[in-house]
Enzyme design. Structure first.
Site, PDB file in Angstrom:
ATOM      1  N   ASN A  43      -3.704 -10.281   7.339  1.00 20.11           N
ATOM      2  CA  ASN A  43      -3.454  -9.011   8.038  1.00 20.11           C
ATOM      3  C   ASN A  43      -4.643  -8.377   8.749  1.00 20.11           C
ATOM      4  O   ASN A  43      -4.723  -7.153   8.880  1.00 20.11           O
ATOM      5  CB  ASN A  43      -2.808  -8.001   7.077  1.00 20.11           C
ATOM      6  CG  ASN A  43      -1.435  -8.474   6.605  1.00 20.11           C
ATOM      7  OD1 ASN A  43      -0.885  -9.433   7.169  1.00 20.11           O
ATOM      8  ND2 ASN A  43      -0.883  -7.842   5.589  1.00 20.11           N
TER       9      ASN A  43
ATOM     10  N   THR B  40       0.846  -1.191   0.000  1.00 14.14           N
ATOM     11  CA  THR B  40       0.000   0.000   0.000  1.00 14.14           C
ATOM     12  C   THR B  40       0.880   1.239   0.000  1.00 14.14           C
ATOM     13  O   THR B  40       1.793   1.349   0.822  1.00 14.14           O
ATOM     14  CB  THR B  40      -0.891  -0.021   1.261  1.00 14.14           C
ATOM     15  OG1 THR B  40      -1.841  -1.067   1.102  1.00 14.14           O
ATOM     16  CG2 THR B  40      -1.607   1.301   1.475  1.00 14.14           C
TER      17      THR B  40
ATOM     18  N   ARG C 269      -4.008 -14.766  -0.243  1.00 11.37           N
ATOM     19  CA  ARG C 269      -2.997 -14.439   0.774  1.00 11.37           C
ATOM     20  C   ARG C 269      -3.562 -14.626   2.182  1.00 11.37           C
ATOM     21  O   ARG C 269      -4.638 -14.118   2.492  1.00 11.37           O
ATOM     22  CB  ARG C 269      -2.532 -12.994   0.618  1.00 11.37           C
ATOM     23  CG  ARG C 269      -1.293 -12.708   1.457  1.00 11.37           C
ATOM     24  CD  ARG C 269      -0.733 -11.328   1.232  1.00 11.37           C
ATOM     25  NE  ARG C 269       0.728 -11.380   1.255  1.00 11.37           N
ATOM     26  CZ  ARG C 269       1.514 -10.422   1.742  1.00 11.37           C
ATOM     27  NH1 ARG C 269       0.994  -9.324   2.225  1.00 11.37           N
ATOM     28  NH2 ARG C 269       2.823 -10.549   1.733  1.00 11.37           N
TER      29      ARG C 269
ATOM     30  N   TYR D 106      -7.860  -8.082   7.962  1.00 10.31           N
ATOM     31  CA  TYR D 106      -8.954  -7.452   7.210  1.00 10.31           C
ATOM     32  C   TYR D 106     -10.150  -8.408   7.133  1.00 10.31           C
ATOM     33  O   TYR D 106     -10.151  -9.454   7.767  1.00 10.31           O
ATOM     34  CB  TYR D 106      -8.441  -6.992   5.837  1.00 10.31           C
ATOM     35  CG  TYR D 106      -7.351  -5.939   6.013  1.00 10.31           C
ATOM     36  CD1 TYR D 106      -7.640  -4.717   6.621  1.00 10.31           C
ATOM     37  CD2 TYR D 106      -6.036  -6.194   5.654  1.00 10.31           C
ATOM     38  CE1 TYR D 106      -6.649  -3.773   6.845  1.00 10.31           C
ATOM     39  CE2 TYR D 106      -5.032  -5.250   5.875  1.00 10.31           C
ATOM     40  CZ  TYR D 106      -5.353  -4.040   6.467  1.00 10.31           C
ATOM     41  OH  TYR D 106      -4.370  -3.107   6.706  1.00 10.31           O
TER      42      TYR D 106
ATOM     43  N   ASN E  94      -3.470  -5.678  13.180  1.00  8.96           N
ATOM     44  CA  ASN E  94      -4.843  -5.188  13.288  1.00  8.96           C
ATOM     45  C   ASN E  94      -5.627  -5.937  14.373  1.00  8.96           C
ATOM     46  O   ASN E  94      -6.808  -6.268  14.192  1.00  8.96           O
ATOM     47  CB  ASN E  94      -5.566  -5.224  11.933  1.00  8.96           C
ATOM     48  CG  ASN E  94      -5.020  -4.177  10.989  1.00  8.96           C
ATOM     49  OD1 ASN E  94      -4.774  -3.041  11.402  1.00  8.96           O
ATOM     50  ND2 ASN E  94      -4.814  -4.543   9.731  1.00  8.96           N
TER      51      ASN E  94
ATOM     52  N   HIS F   5      -7.184 -10.997  -0.858  1.00  5.26           N
ATOM     53  CA  HIS F   5      -6.477 -10.602   0.375  1.00  5.26           C
ATOM     54  C   HIS F   5      -7.264 -11.127   1.581  1.00  5.26           C
ATOM     55  O   HIS F   5      -8.297 -10.582   1.951  1.00  5.26           O
ATOM     56  CB  HIS F   5      -6.387  -9.080   0.409  1.00  5.26           C
ATOM     57  CG  HIS F   5      -5.460  -8.528   1.451  1.00  5.26           C
ATOM     58  ND1 HIS F   5      -4.896  -9.283   2.451  1.00  5.26           N
ATOM     59  CD2 HIS F   5      -4.983  -7.267   1.630  1.00  5.26           C
ATOM     60  CE1 HIS F   5      -4.123  -8.506   3.200  1.00  5.26           C
ATOM     61  NE2 HIS F   5      -4.153  -7.279   2.722  1.00  5.26           N
TER      62      HIS F   5
ATOM     63  N   GLY G  53       8.928  -7.240   0.029  1.00  2.00           N
ATOM     64  CA  GLY G  53       8.156  -6.012   0.151  1.00  2.00           C
ATOM     65  C   GLY G  53       9.055  -4.798   0.187  1.00  2.00           C
ATOM     66  O   GLY G  53       9.305  -4.148  -0.838  1.00  2.00           O
ATOM     67  N   ARG G  54       9.605  -4.516   1.381  1.00  2.00           N
ATOM     68  CA  ARG G  54      10.369  -3.279   1.542  1.00  2.00           C
ATOM     69  C   ARG G  54      11.588  -3.217   0.626  1.00  2.00           C
ATOM     70  O   ARG G  54      11.974  -2.135   0.184  1.00  2.00           O
ATOM     71  CB  ARG G  54      10.775  -3.130   3.020  1.00  2.00           C
ATOM     72  CG  ARG G  54       9.565  -2.788   3.891  1.00  2.00           C
ATOM     73  CD  ARG G  54       9.809  -3.090   5.334  1.00  2.00           C
ATOM     74  NE  ARG G  54       9.924  -4.529   5.552  1.00  2.00           N
ATOM     75  CZ  ARG G  54      10.249  -5.087   6.721  1.00  2.00           C
ATOM     76  NH1 ARG G  54      10.496  -4.307   7.761  1.00  2.00           N
ATOM     77  NH2 ARG G  54      10.313  -6.396   6.851  1.00  2.00           N
TER      78      ARG G  54
ATOM     79  N   GLN H  68      -4.515  -7.151  -6.039  1.00  8.26           N
ATOM     80  CA  GLN H  68      -4.932  -7.674  -4.739  1.00  8.26           C
ATOM     81  C   GLN H  68      -6.308  -7.094  -4.364  1.00  8.26           C
ATOM     82  O   GLN H  68      -6.456  -5.882  -4.188  1.00  8.26           O
ATOM     83  CB  GLN H  68      -3.905  -7.344  -3.650  1.00  8.26           C
ATOM     84  CG  GLN H  68      -4.174  -8.154  -2.380  1.00  8.26           C
ATOM     85  CD  GLN H  68      -3.230  -7.829  -1.225  1.00  8.26           C
ATOM     86  OE1 GLN H  68      -2.981  -6.667  -0.949  1.00  8.26           O
ATOM     87  NE2 GLN H  68      -2.730  -8.851  -0.545  1.00  8.26           N
TER      88      GLN H  68
HETATM   89  C1  LIG Z   1       4.508   0.091   3.152  1.00 14.13           C
HETATM   90  C2  LIG Z   1       3.898  -1.281   3.236  1.00 14.13           C
HETATM   91  C3  LIG Z   1       2.647  -1.496   2.686  1.00 14.13           C
HETATM   92  C4  LIG Z   1       2.069  -2.780   2.716  1.00 14.13           C
HETATM   93  N1  LIG Z   1       0.865  -2.985   2.096  1.00 14.13           N
HETATM   94  C5  LIG Z   1       0.354  -4.237   2.001  1.00 14.13           C
HETATM   95  C6  LIG Z   1      -0.814  -4.487   1.230  1.00 14.13           C
HETATM   96  O1  LIG Z   1      -1.374  -3.587   0.586  1.00 14.13           O
HETATM   97  N2  LIG Z   1      -1.298  -5.761   1.208  1.00 14.13           N
HETATM   98  C7  LIG Z   1      -0.692  -6.779   1.894  1.00 14.13           C
HETATM   99  O2  LIG Z   1      -1.179  -7.920   1.849  1.00 14.13           O
HETATM  100  N3  LIG Z   1       0.433  -6.574   2.597  1.00 14.13           N
HETATM  101  C8  LIG Z   1       0.990  -5.334   2.653  1.00 14.13           C
HETATM  102  N4  LIG Z   1       2.171  -5.131   3.313  1.00 14.13           N
HETATM  103  C9  LIG Z   1       2.950  -6.307   3.813  1.00 14.13           C
HETATM  104  C10 LIG Z   1       3.969  -6.739   2.742  1.00 14.13           C
HETATM  105  O3  LIG Z   1       3.320  -7.298   1.614  1.00 14.13           O
HETATM  106  C11 LIG Z   1       4.963  -7.774   3.298  1.00 14.13           C
HETATM  107  O4  LIG Z   1       4.255  -8.904   3.754  1.00 14.13           O
HETATM  108  C12 LIG Z   1       5.802  -7.190   4.417  1.00 14.13           C
HETATM  109  O5  LIG Z   1       6.373  -5.958   4.022  1.00 14.13           O
HETATM  110  C13 LIG Z   1       6.915  -8.135   4.842  1.00 14.13           C
HETATM  111  O6  LIG Z   1       7.780  -8.371   3.745  1.00 14.13           O
HETATM  112  P1  LIG Z   1       9.239  -7.657   3.667  1.00 14.13           P
HETATM  113  O7  LIG Z   1       9.975  -8.045   4.920  1.00 14.13           O
HETATM  114  O8  LIG Z   1       9.867  -8.224   2.432  1.00 14.13           O
HETATM  115  O9  LIG Z   1       9.033  -6.173   3.579  1.00 14.13           O
HETATM  116  C14 LIG Z   1       2.756  -3.852   3.338  1.00 14.13           C
HETATM  117  C15 LIG Z   1       4.002  -3.616   3.925  1.00 14.13           C
HETATM  118  C16 LIG Z   1       4.580  -2.361   3.864  1.00 14.13           C
HETATM  119  C17 LIG Z   1       5.967  -2.152   4.441  1.00 14.13           C
END
Ligand SMILES: Cc1cc2nc3c(=O)[nH]c(=O)nc-3n(C[C@H](O)[C@H](O)[C@H](O)COP(=O)(O)O)c2cc1C
Length: 403
Positions: free
Chosen positions: A201, A43, A250, A203, A258, A198, A345-346, A117
């Site tokens: 997390n 996001t 997912r 939701y 949450n 989705h 992700g990051r 998603q």
């Molecule tokens: C800025 C940000 C936004 C995220 N938005 C979503 C999202 O929209 N949907 C989702 O399922 N997970 C979301 N996540 C979780 C990531 O998909 C991922 O599971 C999480 O960052 C851990 O992976 P990483 O260690 O590679 O960053 C978000 C994480 C971050 C940091």
């Protein structure tokens, strides 16, 4: 001289060996993927508002990251009722479909593949984001701890405490499924390659699944089969639109994000994995329960690892795991056959050319938390690629058709 040639050759061989699994092609549902590096859903809260419409800037951001084997888009609300944060994109209006088309065309032009998603936040919302300022909906009228991110009268982001949601009536359940179907049809119109449901997390679908948020006494609460019902109905309906081989799901087993938890997570998530396994989906995607230990390079706790192994055993299709991975941990998990693909992700947020950096074992840009959500190009499309670091001009991101 001969020593340095030998050591260079050895370093080359080692680096080939250590990236060899991530760069193995793999079949995922209908698609043959060139490697196992997935861009996790992120996001970024940069949709145009009012209307929550994707823009040319969003197209640029995704196109920059098209070297992923598969991009999973940021969570995208299937309806106004499904929205929980200011400025997240939707997939319920014609303008949003047109906006997403900019994104999918840009990604395809850059040689990428992108799934949308599909998102309904349930109770993780606020009346100011809901149609007619109504209460958010949930399986049961149980308020989440924490605060919603909303837009104030001056158009700025603001935090507001969550409210007690309204428990959905059983007559409303088909309407919920229809919201996902509407989103799924629109995603097809917008040119996506598939969709990810989705259910992670904390939701809506996770609120039905996990016991702390579901106190229903009808066919959607109580037993694990009942708590799974809505997810399976949504997956079935969305699969009719897309065919199962272009649908992923997912989940976040042991997830507490949450304000959620389950009294018997092994039964709940083990059963979910087993039921989803029967659906011939493209993949199951889990948020890594062992993320904390992986990130701290600590010895994994037994319970999270047992959960990963349980999901792996119960789900017979392709498994994507996301959360806390660097290159070496990803290779290690693939080698141990805990996953088929790894989502980042990051690291993808900060490195548009992440696969290339992995291939070369090049240093990574660090992510800037301050620019995760909201704003414009800063901290979004301005993370440099290796080519830029070498002094090459950035690829023109926004061609005239995308404006
Ligand atoms: C800025 C940000 C936004 C995220 N938005 C979503 C999202 O929209 N949907 C989702 O399922 N997970 C979301 N996540 C979780 C990531 O998909 C991922 O599971 C999480 O960052 C851990 O992976 P990483 O260690 O590679 O960053 C978000 C994480 C971050 C940091």
């Amino acid at each position: 001289m001969s020593v340095s040639v030998t050591s260079t050759a050895r370093a080359d061989a080692e680096s080939r060996a250590t990236t060899e699994l991530l760069f193995q092609p793999v079949q995922v549902g209908r698609y043959h993927l060139r490697n196992r590096i997935v861009m996790a859903p992120l996001t970024r809260s940069r949709a145009r508002h009012p209307g929550n419409v994707p823009t040319a800037l969003n197209a640029c951001y995704y196109a920059q990251r098209a070297s992923a084997a598969l991009i999973i888009s940021e969570a995208t609300q299937v309806s106004m009722q499904g929205q929980g944060y200011a400025w997240t994109p939707g997939i319920h209006s014609p303008e949003q479909v047109a906006g997403w088309r900019l994104v999918t065309e840009a990604v395809h032009k850059a040689g990428g593949l992108i799934f949308l998603q599909l998102w309904h936040v349930g109770r993780i919302s606020h009346p100011s984001l809901q149609p007619d300022a109504m209460l958010p909906v949930a399986p049961s009228a149980i308020k989440s701890e924490g605060q919603a991110f909303i837009e104030n009268e001056n158009g700025q982001g603001e935090l507001a405490p969550f409210v007690t949601p309204r428990a959905l009536q059983i007559e409303e359940m088909p309407y919920l499924v229809r919201q996902y179907v509407h989103g799924a049809r629109n995603a097809l119109d917008a040119g996506f390659d598939g969709v990810e449901v989705h259910a992670a997390n904390g939701y809506l679908l996770d609120q039905f699944l996990q016991s702390s948020t579901n106190r229903r006494t009808d066919g959607y609460g109580g037993s694990v089969e009942n708590r799974l019902r809505l997810l399976l109905e949504v997956v079935e309906a969305v699969s009719e639109v897309w065919q199962p081989d272009r649908v992923g799901v997912r989940l976040s087993p042991l997830g507490t994000l949450n304000d959620i938890h389950d009294d018997d997570p092994e039964t709940t998530f083990g059963t979910a994995a087993a039921r989803l396994s029967d659906r011939s989906l493209a993949y199951l995607h889990i948020v890594n329960p062992a993320i904390a230990t992986l990130e701290n390079h600590a010895k994994p706790e037994p319970a999270p690892l047992r959960m990963v192994e349980l999901m792996r055993a119960k789900y017979r299709g392709k498994l994507i795991v996301a959360g806390g991975f660097d290159l070496d941990a990803a290779e290690d998990w693939l080698r141990k056959d805990r996953a088929d693909l790894i989502a980042f992700g990051r690291k993808f947020l900060a490195n548009p050319d992440l696969p290339e950096r992995f291939r070369l074992r090049a240093p990574l840009n660090a992510d800037d938390r301050a620019t995760y959500y909201g704003g414009g190009a800063k901290g979004y499309t301005d993370y440099p690629s290796l080519a830029q670091e070498r002094g090459e001009q950035p690829k023109s991101c926004v061609d005239d058709r995308w404006r």
